[in-house]
Design an enzyme around this catalytic site. Structure first.
Site, PDB file in Angstrom:
ATOM      1  N   ASN A  18      11.211 -14.844  -6.514  1.00 13.72           N
ATOM      2  CA  ASN A  18      10.806 -15.192  -5.159  1.00 13.72           C
ATOM      3  C   ASN A  18      11.610 -14.339  -4.187  1.00 13.72           C
ATOM      4  O   ASN A  18      12.844 -14.352  -4.223  1.00 13.72           O
ATOM      5  CB  ASN A  18      11.059 -16.679  -4.909  1.00 13.72           C
ATOM      6  N   GLY A  33      -5.987 -11.796  -1.392  1.00 11.80           N
ATOM      7  CA  GLY A  33      -5.409 -12.202  -0.116  1.00 11.80           C
ATOM      8  C   GLY A  33      -5.301 -13.691   0.083  1.00 11.80           C
ATOM      9  O   GLY A  33      -5.762 -14.219   1.092  1.00 11.80           O
ATOM     10  N   GLY A  84      -5.779 -10.487   6.913  1.00 13.50           N
ATOM     11  CA  GLY A  84      -4.486  -9.812   6.892  1.00 13.50           C
ATOM     12  C   GLY A  84      -3.345 -10.632   7.431  1.00 13.50           C
ATOM     13  O   GLY A  84      -2.315 -10.788   6.776  1.00 13.50           O
ATOM     14  N   TYR A 123       2.163 -18.345  -0.145  1.00 13.17           N
ATOM     15  CA  TYR A 123       3.612 -18.123  -0.222  1.00 13.17           C
ATOM     16  C   TYR A 123       4.267 -19.323  -0.889  1.00 13.17           C
ATOM     17  O   TYR A 123       4.046 -20.467  -0.479  1.00 13.17           O
ATOM     18  CB  TYR A 123       4.181 -17.911   1.182  1.00 13.17           C
ATOM     19  N   TYR A 126       4.725  -5.035   6.634  1.00 13.28           N
ATOM     20  CA  TYR A 126       3.497  -4.466   6.086  1.00 13.28           C
ATOM     21  C   TYR A 126       2.275  -5.324   6.388  1.00 13.28           C
ATOM     22  O   TYR A 126       1.351  -5.428   5.588  1.00 13.28           O
ATOM     23  CB  TYR A 126       3.612  -4.185   4.586  1.00 13.28           C
ATOM     24  N   CYS A 176     -10.528   7.434   0.115  1.00 12.25           N
ATOM     25  CA  CYS A 176      -9.759   8.507   0.746  1.00 12.25           C
ATOM     26  C   CYS A 176      -9.935   8.409   2.258  1.00 12.25           C
ATOM     27  O   CYS A 176     -10.951   7.923   2.746  1.00 12.25           O
ATOM     28  CB  CYS A 176     -10.131   9.889   0.222  1.00 12.25           C
ATOM     29  N   MET A 183      -3.833  -6.643  -2.643  1.00 14.53           N
ATOM     30  CA  MET A 183      -3.394  -5.616  -1.711  1.00 14.53           C
ATOM     31  C   MET A 183      -1.996  -5.107  -2.063  1.00 14.53           C
ATOM     32  O   MET A 183      -1.773  -3.919  -2.214  1.00 14.53           O
ATOM     33  CB  MET A 183      -3.398  -6.162  -0.278  1.00 14.53           C
TER      34      MET A 183
END
EC number: 4.2.1.49
Length: 559
Positions: free
Chosen positions: A239, A49, A489, A270, A319, A407, A174
């Site tokens: 990209n 992340g 996130g 990024y 997302y 799960c 992720m």
């Protein structure tokens, strides 16, 4: 640096390094987060992340290891943004570790302030499971990603992604789950990343099927697989800010478009369009503000392309990386005209207390996970989607680091599973204790208005009391370690969230802790959504006997 300069790998087997299994579990999971099979950049303590770390710096890491090794069974270690700051005498049912990572006073909760403090060595970005020591590699998000794409298939494509093409970007810790999740749902995926090493890593773990060397090749392979109705995942070095506009120029419109680049961190997550990775590293170091400005501009252009693809018929969703917010801030006024994945596809599961539940075999023996898989198949045989997931996971997922399984279990199911696992440890059926935890992305443990709590029914998107209550109640219930983080996130200023881990070591004391923690944790998820007015959550609370004072009062008044 790492003192012996050797790769970090968690100990396996039943011999203890620490004074108890809970401390041993924390030690092994910290090390597992930094295993080369698991972490993205273990030499920098970065797990996933962007810059999500397991410890603030190498001295802090070694101090944590030393502290866990000597920690008594009635003591608690305090971690402040990846640095051990105190050990206090508590009691045996208290958490052995309490962690607070990346938390900033709201008016200062931005990347600029964070980077200033980070440079001074005063804080650390913990992401979600990086700084809370319960990351298990890309498997940790695979089922959630699969559930998202499966629900998308149910809503838009008759229940299967067969004969569809998904285009997405970001193949880090992720995002790397996306290609496997799409093919599990029988679809075709073109997955773009600027870093070839990430694509190679997903190939090595069988998350990606093939690598395309050009966009033309990627599209040709995807369209052929779509025509033949076979699942296929394709990695493409590129990209997204350049690839998506080029797709538009070619008139290529995929069926589904999303994105899991680390757009939450414009400086470290990024790459601006027009730059190689090497050129980006130079600019990031020499002029970080210029880098951030260019990265945000590129994100805005990527979102513009996503909006145009939506106009041309693609199903588009965010997302959870905050790319819409960046684009909006850059002047794209309709950036939020496509939904986030939680309100679009996942929230009904949250209403039942379901979320990304996971467990890890401290023995290091895959046979222990095989046995726990059998428990799921036997105990929850009436839940065919869950059993189908376990069968697919066994077939497709390679373990990274210590063997683990993910799960989605809900309220009642988690406690039932935990009890059974603890019994198996006690009987010797499992060769060593099991660590049970979850992602911070869960039903009642996060406040994130652009992701998990986007578009709440009652408008409570930004109310951040819930993750704090989650951490408090799990501490009171006796979790093995509990964490409170900020910015995971979606980046600084946009989320607060809490994590918990509880260890099944086969003892009667562990059985009681498991029963409490695996009830309070998902239970608060049901409560949070019932409080927001979701009927499914209200019904779940009533059916399972969760005490919600407001509902109890309503019942008396209506009675």
């Amino acid at each position: 640096m790492n003192l012996n300069n050797e790769p970090i790998r968690a100990k396996r087997g039943t011999a203890l390094t620490a004074k108890g299994w809970v401390q041993e579990a924390a030690l092994r999971m910290l090390m597992n987060n930094l295993d080369e099979e698991v972490a993205e950049h273990p030499d920098q303590l970065v797990v996933y992340g962007g810059i999500g770390k397991a410890a603030r710096n190498w001295p802090s890491y070694h101090s944590i290891v030393s502290s866990l090794t000597t920690l008594d069974n009635d003591e608690t270690l305090l971690i402040q943004s990846g640095k051990p700051v105190a050990v206090f005498k508590t009691h045996e049912d208290a958490p052995r570790v309490l962690l607070a990572n990346s938390n900033l006073v709201p008016a200062w909760a931005n990347w600029e302030t964070f980077h200033e403090l980070d440079k001074k060595g005063l804080t650390m970005y913990g992401q979600m499971t990086a700084g809370s020591w319960i990351y298990i590699g890309s498997q940790g998000i695979v089922q959630g990603t699969y559930e998202t794409f499966a629900e998308c298939a149910r809503q838009h494509f008759g229940g299967s992604l067969k004969g569809t093409i998904t285009v997405t970007a970001g193949l880090g810790g992720m995002g790397g789950a996306q290609p496997l999740a799409v093919t599990m749902a029988n679809g075709v995926a073109i997955c773009v990343d600027v870093d070839r090493s990430r694509i190679d890593k997903r190939m090595e773990t069988n998350y990606l099927d093939i690598v395309a060397h050009t966009l033309t090749e990627a599209i040709e392979e995807a369209e052929l697989a779509k025509k033949e109705g076979i699942p296929l995942s394709i990695g493409l070095v590129g990209n997204a800010a350049e690839v998506l506009p080029e797709m538009l120029d070619r008139g290529f419109v995929p069926d589904i478009v999303t994105d899991q680049t680390s757009a939450h961190d414009p400086l470290n997550g990024y790459l601006p369009k027009g730059f190689t990775n090497e050129q980006g590293q130079v600019l990031r170091r020499e002029d970080p503000q210029a880098y951030i400005s260019l990265a945000k501009k590129s994100m805005a252009e990527q979102v513009e392309a996503m909006l145009e693809l939506k106009k041309r018929g693609a199903i588009v969703f965010d997302y959870g990386n905050n790319i819409r917010q960046v684009a909006f801030d850059e002047g794209i006024r309709d950036a939020f005209s496509f939904p986030g994945f939680v309100p679009a596809y996942i929230r009904p599961q949250f209403c039942e207390g379901k979320g990304p539940f996971r467990w890890v075999a401290l023995s290091g023996d895959p046979a222990d996970i095989d046995k726990t898989d059998e428990v799921i198949l036997q105990e929850f045989a009436d839940n065919e989607p869950l059993c189908q997931w376990i069968r697919m996971a066994r077939r497709h997922i390679s373990f990274q680091g210590l063997p683990a399984r993910i799960c989605w279990l809900g309220y009642g199911e988690r406690a039932r599973f935990g009890k059974r696992i603890n019994e198996m440890v006690a009987s010797g059926e499992l060769s060593a204790p099991i660590v049970i935890g979850r992602d911070h992305l869960d039903a009642g443990s996060v406040a994130s208005p652009n992701r998990e709590t986007e578009a709440m029914k009652d408008g409570s998107d930004a109310v951040a009391d819930w993750p704090i209550l989650n951490a408090l109640v799990n501490t009171a219930a006796g979790a093995s370690w509990v964490s409170v983080h900020h910015g995971g996130g979606v980046g600084m200023g946009y989320s607060l969230h809490a994590g918990m881990v509880v260890v099944a070591d086969g003892t009667a004391e562990a059985a009681r802790r498991l029963e409490r923690v695996l009830t309070t944790d998902p239970g608060l998820g049901v409560v949070r959504h019932a409080d927001a007015g979701y009927q499914k959550a209200i019904e779940t609370a009533k059916a399972t006997g969760i005490v919600i004072p407001a509902l109890a009062r309503e019942g008396k008044e209506n009675g």
